[in-house]
Scaffold this motif. Structure first.
Motif, PDB file in Angstrom:
ATOM      1  N   LEU A   1       0.856  -1.435  -0.085  1.00  0.00           N
ATOM      2  CA  LEU A   1      -0.241   0.104  -0.062  1.00  0.00           C
ATOM      3  C   LEU A   1       0.868   1.077   0.067  1.00  0.00           C
ATOM      4  O   LEU A   1       1.776   1.375   0.706  1.00  0.00           O
ATOM      5  CB  LEU A   1      -0.943   0.204   1.432  1.00  0.00           C
ATOM      6  CG  LEU A   1      -1.827   1.188   1.310  1.00  0.00           C
ATOM      7  CD1 LEU A   1      -2.896   1.046   0.176  1.00  0.00           C
ATOM      8  CD2 LEU A   1      -2.532   0.950   2.909  1.00  0.00           C
ATOM      9  N   PHE A   2       0.615   2.266  -0.830  1.00  0.00           N
ATOM     10  CA  PHE A   2       1.358   3.256  -0.953  1.00  0.00           C
ATOM     11  C   PHE A   2       0.290   4.612  -0.965  1.00  0.00           C
ATOM     12  O   PHE A   2      -0.603   4.639  -1.343  1.00  0.00           O
ATOM     13  CB  PHE A   2       2.007   3.658  -2.549  1.00  0.00           C
ATOM     14  CG  PHE A   2       2.897   2.384  -2.481  1.00  0.00           C
ATOM     15  CD1 PHE A   2       4.109   2.339  -2.184  1.00  0.00           C
ATOM     16  CD2 PHE A   2       2.461   1.010  -3.293  1.00  0.00           C
ATOM     17  CE1 PHE A   2       4.920   1.165  -2.144  1.00  0.00           C
ATOM     18  CE2 PHE A   2       3.205  -0.086  -3.291  1.00  0.00           C
ATOM     19  CZ  PHE A   2       4.508   0.129  -2.875  1.00  0.00           C
ATOM     20  N   ASP A   3       0.932   5.517  -0.248  1.00  0.00           N
ATOM     21  CA  ASP A   3       0.102   6.908  -0.089  1.00  0.00           C
ATOM     22  C   ASP A   3       0.475   7.917  -1.314  1.00  0.00           C
ATOM     23  O   ASP A   3       1.248   7.524  -2.174  1.00  0.00           O
ATOM     24  CB  ASP A   3       0.146   7.529   1.281  1.00  0.00           C
ATOM     25  CG  ASP A   3       1.586   8.254   1.426  1.00  0.00           C
ATOM     26  OD1 ASP A   3       2.312   8.193   0.561  1.00  0.00           O
ATOM     27  OD2 ASP A   3       1.793   8.689   2.680  1.00  0.00           O
ATOM     28  N   VAL A   4      -0.175   9.111  -1.404  1.00  0.00           N
ATOM     29  CA  VAL A   4       0.178  10.054  -2.386  1.00  0.00           C
ATOM     30  C   VAL A   4       1.624  10.625  -2.352  1.00  0.00           C
ATOM     31  O   VAL A   4       2.022  11.118  -3.386  1.00  0.00           O
ATOM     32  CB  VAL A   4      -0.900  11.159  -2.333  1.00  0.00           C
ATOM     33  CG1 VAL A   4      -2.270  10.727  -2.594  1.00  0.00           C
ATOM     34  CG2 VAL A   4      -0.704  12.062  -1.137  1.00  0.00           C
ATOM     35  N   ASP A   5       2.238  10.402  -1.295  1.00  0.00           N
ATOM     36  CA  ASP A   5       3.570  10.717  -1.182  1.00  0.00           C
ATOM     37  C   ASP A   5       4.678   9.643  -1.682  1.00  0.00           C
ATOM     38  O   ASP A   5       5.821   9.863  -1.369  1.00  0.00           O
ATOM     39  CB  ASP A   5       3.851  11.424   0.057  1.00  0.00           C
ATOM     40  CG  ASP A   5       3.018  12.599   0.223  1.00  0.00           C
ATOM     41  OD1 ASP A   5       2.980  13.783  -0.768  1.00  0.00           O
ATOM     42  OD2 ASP A   5       2.530  12.665   1.384  1.00  0.00           O
TER      43      ASP A   5
END
Length: 452
Positions: free
Chosen positions: A94-98
């Motif tokens: 899982l990866f966030d917008v940053d």
């Protein structure tokens, strides 16, 4: 005539090329805001020869990250939006917008692997219906305060279209005033009252002459090109008689945009954004100085030609751009219908994926193209040597780049130099939003540039 090495220098925009380094100094249109509407706001994006995935998370934040998952390279464009980010469908990373790795669920519960994983991420901002991405190093530049960014949302409309050719030949057609008298020639004029949303179909300002008639009958414009702080100003003059001259003022907006009049009340600001070396998108913002834009009508008009989800023209190389020899004989110069986007697309795609400029022969009417290429080479060299190129702005200097002025009208043969400025300033003063008057224009027409 240009050498192959020179042509490669100004056309190739991959991450390790001189022109690619220049392009990464600027915000680039990555998608229309419309493309991330709907239940699954995720889009693959290919930009400047690299592959990304653009998404909007559950909090409404936009993210642009490398498309290949850093685990084992699976395609994140097929991922799932959940738990504050974009999750790879292969193993659930899982990866966030940053670009921060939030979870590696297949790993042991006490694993620290996630803390050492960072996906490359890029800043994204929403502006005038377009999502802009910055792929360069360091702090991104400020946006200039040009009209399409200053106008309220109700007075702008954004759209795009794909071209299967290099970005430079797509741009160069827009800074070539001479081609319109031929490529966009119509043998019959229609009622200018039906011209809303169409280019080159309205009457010119201060006249009842349709633009189609002017282009058809006056096909040898005198072209003036001036260097400006944002690029080039291009003025095309078509003398009608001793008293009247048609004046058309357009602008090249560095690095790959132009600003042109669409009608007396609307301008088009358009960028030619490299997908890679052999494909590009044009992104346009239509800005109104009169009434709010009829966005539905503008969009419906364009969707008659462009097919979603990739904004590909229905008239294209595979069907000869709709070419009809009978129409070419009786109705239009090209025989390719009434939409000038089709005309432009045929012209630039017919040059090949990357135009071979070693075989071209430029004339006097190509002076804007000649000056632009010279400017482009200068700015490529500046960026390569660590300098800040043209229109790489900080917050202070961004406020000084306004306008730019455009117009299309019939004025006096003697005195056209002041006439076009007066027309532009009057339009700005009459706008229902605070359309700024560029300082250099205000100084030359002080009798009307002061606020009423």
């Amino acid at each position: 005539m240009m050498s192959q090495e020179q042509n490669d220098l100004i056309t190739r925009i991959g991450p390790n090329t001189p022109a690619g380094k220049l392009m990464r100094k600027y915000w680039q249109p990555a998608a229309l805001v419309d493309e991330l509407e709907g239940p699954r706001p995720i889009r693959p994006v290919r930009l400047l020869g690299e592959n990304f995935v653009l998404f909007r998370d559950e909090q409404g934040r936009y993210g642009l990250i490398d498309r290949d998952c850093p685990h084992r390279g699976a395609d994140l464009a097929f991922g799932r939006l959940e738990n504050g980010g974009l999750r790879c469908s292969f193993h659930g990373w899982l990866f966030d917008v940053d670009g921060n790795c939030l979870e590696t669920p297949a790993e042991p519960a006490n694993s620290n692997l996630c803390k050492n994983i960072k996906q490359r991420a890029y800043p994204v901002v929403e502006k005038s219906g377009i999502l802009w991405a910055y792929l360069g190093e360091g702090e991104p530049p400020a946006f200039p305060e040009i009209d399409c960014f200053v106008a309220p949302d109700a007075y702008t409309f954004a759209f795009k279209g794909k071209m299967e050719c290099n970005w430079l030949q797509a741009l160069e057609v827009g800074i070539d005033p001479a081609h319109a008298s031929f490529l966009h020639r119509f043998f019959h004029d229609e009622d200018p009252n039906d011209a809303y949303g169409k280019q080159f179909r309205a009457a010119s300002a201060d006249s009842d002459l349709p633009m189609t008639k002017i282009l058809r009958e006056y096909d040898r414009p005198i072209i003036n090109v001036e260097r400006t702080e944002y690029g080039l100003r291009i003025i095309a003059l078509r003398q009608i008689d001793e008293e009247r001259t048609h004046v058309r003022v357009t602008n090249q907006l560095f690095p790959h945009g132009f600003v042109i009049p669409m009608s007396a009340d609307m301008t088009i600001t358009q960028w030619h954004v490299p997908i890679d070396d052999e494909n590009c998108y044009w992104y346009a913002i239509f800005t109104s100085y009169g009434q709010p834009v009829d966005k539905k009508k503008m969009r419906d008009q364009r969707l008659e030609l462009y097919e979603l989800p990739d904004y590909v023209s229905r008239k294209n190389k595979s069907n000869d751009y709709g070419f009809d020899p009978h129409e070419q004989e009786t109705e239009t110069y090209t025989g390719m219908g009434a939409d000038i986007n089709v005309h432009d697309q045929w012209a630039v795609e017919s040059m090949g994926k990357i135009q071979d400029r070693t075989r071209e022969h430029l004339g006097t009417s190509d002076k804007a193209i000649i000056q632009y290429r010279r400017m482009l080479r200068q700015e490529i060299d500046k960026a390569a040597n660590g300098g800040e190129p043209m229109l790489f702005l900080d917050e202070g200097s961004a406020r000084s780049v306004q306008g730019p002025a455009t117009m299309d009208g019939i004025g006096p043969t003697r005195g056209w130099e002041i006439y076009w400025m007066e027309v532009d300033v009057k339009r700005r003063r009459g706008a229902p939003w605070a359309a700024p008057v560029p300082e250099e224009i205000a100084e030359k027409v002080p009798h009307i540039s002061a606020a009423e």
